[in-house]
Structure formats: C-alpha cells, structure tokens
Design an enzyme around this catalytic site. Structure first.
Site, short mmCIF file in Angstrom:
data_model
loop_
_atom_site.label_atom_id
_atom_site.label_comp_id
_atom_site.label_asym_id
_atom_site.label_seq_id
_atom_site.Cartn_x
_atom_site.Cartn_y
_atom_site.Cartn_z
N ASP A 1 -2.72 -10.50 -2.72
CA ASP A 1 -3.32 -9.99 -1.47
C ASP A 1 -4.75 -9.57 -1.78
O ASP A 1 -5.04 -9.09 -2.89
CB ASP A 1 -2.50 -8.80 -0.97
N HIS B 1 -6.38 -7.10 -0.83
CA HIS B 1 -6.49 -5.65 -1.04
C HIS B 1 -5.67 -5.25 -2.27
O HIS B 1 -4.59 -5.81 -2.51
CB HIS B 1 -5.97 -4.89 0.18
N ASP C 1 -4.82 -12.81 2.85
CA ASP C 1 -6.07 -12.35 3.44
C ASP C 1 -7.28 -12.58 2.53
O ASP C 1 -8.39 -12.19 2.87
CB ASP C 1 -5.98 -10.88 3.88
N HIS D 1 0.82 -1.22 0.00
CA HIS D 1 0.00 0.00 0.00
C HIS D 1 0.85 1.27 0.00
O HIS D 1 0.30 2.38 -0.16
CB HIS D 1 -0.93 0.04 1.21
ZN LIG Z 1 -4.31 -7.16 2.41
#
Ligand SMILES: [Zn+2]
Length: 308
Positions: free
Chosen positions: A162, A164, A245, A125
């Site tokens: 991931d 996200h 995740d 991120h």
């Molecule tokens: Zn994540």
C-alpha cells in the site's frame, strides 16, 4: 487447486460520508473487473462470519469494546478525523476478519493455492489501541497471529505495498520477532511513520519511496530490501497487505506504478512463498482509491495469483 476469492455483500454496507475516498464503489469496481471470463476459474466463496475473539490476537479487549460502542444505530459516527462508522460497519469489519482467517485456514489445509480477500474497511493503519486512517482493526495482523495460534506457523511475513505506511501493523509487531513486517510506501505521506531507521526487534523493514518515483524505484526497493529480508526470514506464510494506491492514477499519493508492477511484485512474492512456505500466500485488500486504477491493478494481481 485454484486461487480462491472471498468477498461478501456486507462489505458494501459499510457506508462512509459523501466524497470519502474509501467507498463501496471500490468493491463494485473490483467485482466488475473480476466478472470477466478471464477469471472464470476463480474459486469464489462468500466470506464466513468472523470469530470476534480473534480480534484479541492484535488488540486489547477494552479497545475492542470502545470501537464497538462507537458504532451508531443510524447515520454516520466519526471515529477519528477520517475514519467513520455506519450501522453495518461492525458486521463488515468482523466479516473481513472472518474472510482473512478463513483464507489462512485454506492455504494451510491445501484447499487453495492462494487467496485474495476483497473486503472493506481496510486494516493496516489500525494500531493496538487506535482506529485510524479508514481502519478499525488490523485484519492482516489478526490473520498473521491466527496462523500462528491455529496452524502452528512459527514465522509469518506481512508484506505491505500500500502507498501508505502500515503504522498499525508495525505497532502491533514492533517487539515480536516471529513476524516480519516489510513495507514499501511513499514518504513523506500519511501517516508519517515508516522511516528506514524504524526496525523494531530487527523484524521491521521499511523501504520508503520518494514522491513522484515509480516502477524502477519500487522494484529496486523490492529487490534490495523486501526480498532479501524474506529470504533471510523464511516465512511459513506470506500475508500481503495489498493496497493499490501506489498506482499512478490514485488521487491520494504520488507514486507512479502501473498494473504491471503489481503483477511483477505478486510473482516475486509467489516465488518466495514457494521456496519458503509451501506456496502459502494470502492477499488482503487495503487501499486503492481511483476506481479504474484499482480495478486494473486487482485484475493484474489476481491474474498473476491464478497462474500458480
Ligand atoms: Zn493506502
């Protein structure tokens, strides 16, 4: 040759506030599961000290200085709404980068078939000038550029499964066609980016997954979007932003993968690395917040890497 594993006790000393999902127990769960004799053949190496100058491959100096200045002498300091630093966080971040770069060295030198880096904090991120989402600096982006600068790699692919979207990696490589960024991620979900229409210089491939989907949709996204993009790009190196995740047990998202899906996806990327990049594959831990889901998924991922 073998699969190499980098980790380091300093990764347990990046302390987050009570109840924070990105916590030291994540790495303890991974250590425990990899203690099993099934992983006896892993080539375990303590992560080396990182070279701070390599952070500049992905981030400007004034941003690096700003992050460093935010590290507290005691207690916990807030970097953004959900990113915090403790006194040892800088050392953890630098060591995570050192491990990722060393992993790149290993696969180019032929010291390992492939490498898994069990480090925290995660990185995907972190944008060029923004630390966010538990991330300070973008370890995967730094490793990709490191491969280009130190080993002459012309084309590096970062594959991010991931749950996200890796907004940071996309931001850093947005106008850099020498790096292919492919991401599968739940959408809508934090951080909000990752639509199919975000394509950068033609080097960004986003495969958003609807909430409450699972194996079939994930594998279809891999087969129809990620793998064809890799075959078209023919990378010299594949870096995996390996977050776990998207596992069905994870509390932060609603994608229902099992450890078998991570086994499968790992095998697919190993095949592409064999075809295009001399088997060179480096996998970096990103998210994964249910300790059992994380441990079982890492076991499946590393088990597949070891099958060569
Ligand atoms: Zn994540």
């Amino acid at each position: 040759m073998a699969t190499r594993l980098y980790t380091h006790p300093i990764f347990l000393e990046h302390i987050t506030p009570p109840g924070h999902p990105e916590r030291p127990d994540r790495l303890r769960a991974i250590e425990r599961v990899l203690d099993d004799e099934a992983f006896a053949a892993l080539d375990r190496v303590e992560a080396p000290q990182g070279d701070e100058a390599t952070i500049l491959y992905a981030h400007p100096a004034d941003f690096v200085a700003r992050v460093r200045a935010a590290i507290p002498d005691e207690g916990i300091a807030r970097i953004d709404a959900d990113t915090t630093a403790s006194p040892k966080s800088w050392q953890a971040v630098i060591t995570a980068i050192g491990a990722a770069n060393a992993a790149v060295d290993d696969v180019f030198a032929g010291r390992a078939d492939n490498v898994f880096v069990a480090a925290r904090p995660p990185g995907h991120h972190a944008e060029k000038t923004t630390a966010m989402g538990f991330c300070f600096f973008n370890t995967a982006a730094i490793a990709a550029r490191y491969a280009q600068k130190k080993h002459g790699a012309e084309r590096v692919a970062v594959v991010d499964w991931d749950v996200h979207h890796g907004n940071g990696t996309q931001d850093i490589f947005w106008d850099d066609p020498s790096v292919l960024y492919c991401s599968t991620h739940q959408m809508p979900l934090y951080p909000g980016t990752g639509a199919k229409s975000e394509t950068g210089a033609g080097n960004i491939v986003n495969a958003p997954l609807a909430p409450r989907t699972g194996s079939e949709v994930f594998r279809d996204a891999f087969l129809s979007r990620v793998l064809p993009a890799l075959d078209n790009f023919a990378p010299d190196l594949i870096v995996i932003s390996a977050g776990f995740d998207a596992h069905h047990r994870d509390p932060l998202a609603e994608i229902n993968l099992t450890e078998d899906d991570f086994d499968w996806a790992t095998g697919q990327l190993m095949q592409r690395a064999a075809i295009h990049g001399g088997n060179r594959l480096v996998s970096l831990l990103e998210g994964g917040y249910d300790l059992q889901g994380l441990a079982f998924s890492v076991a499946a991922h590393v088990g597949r890497l070891m099958k060569g």
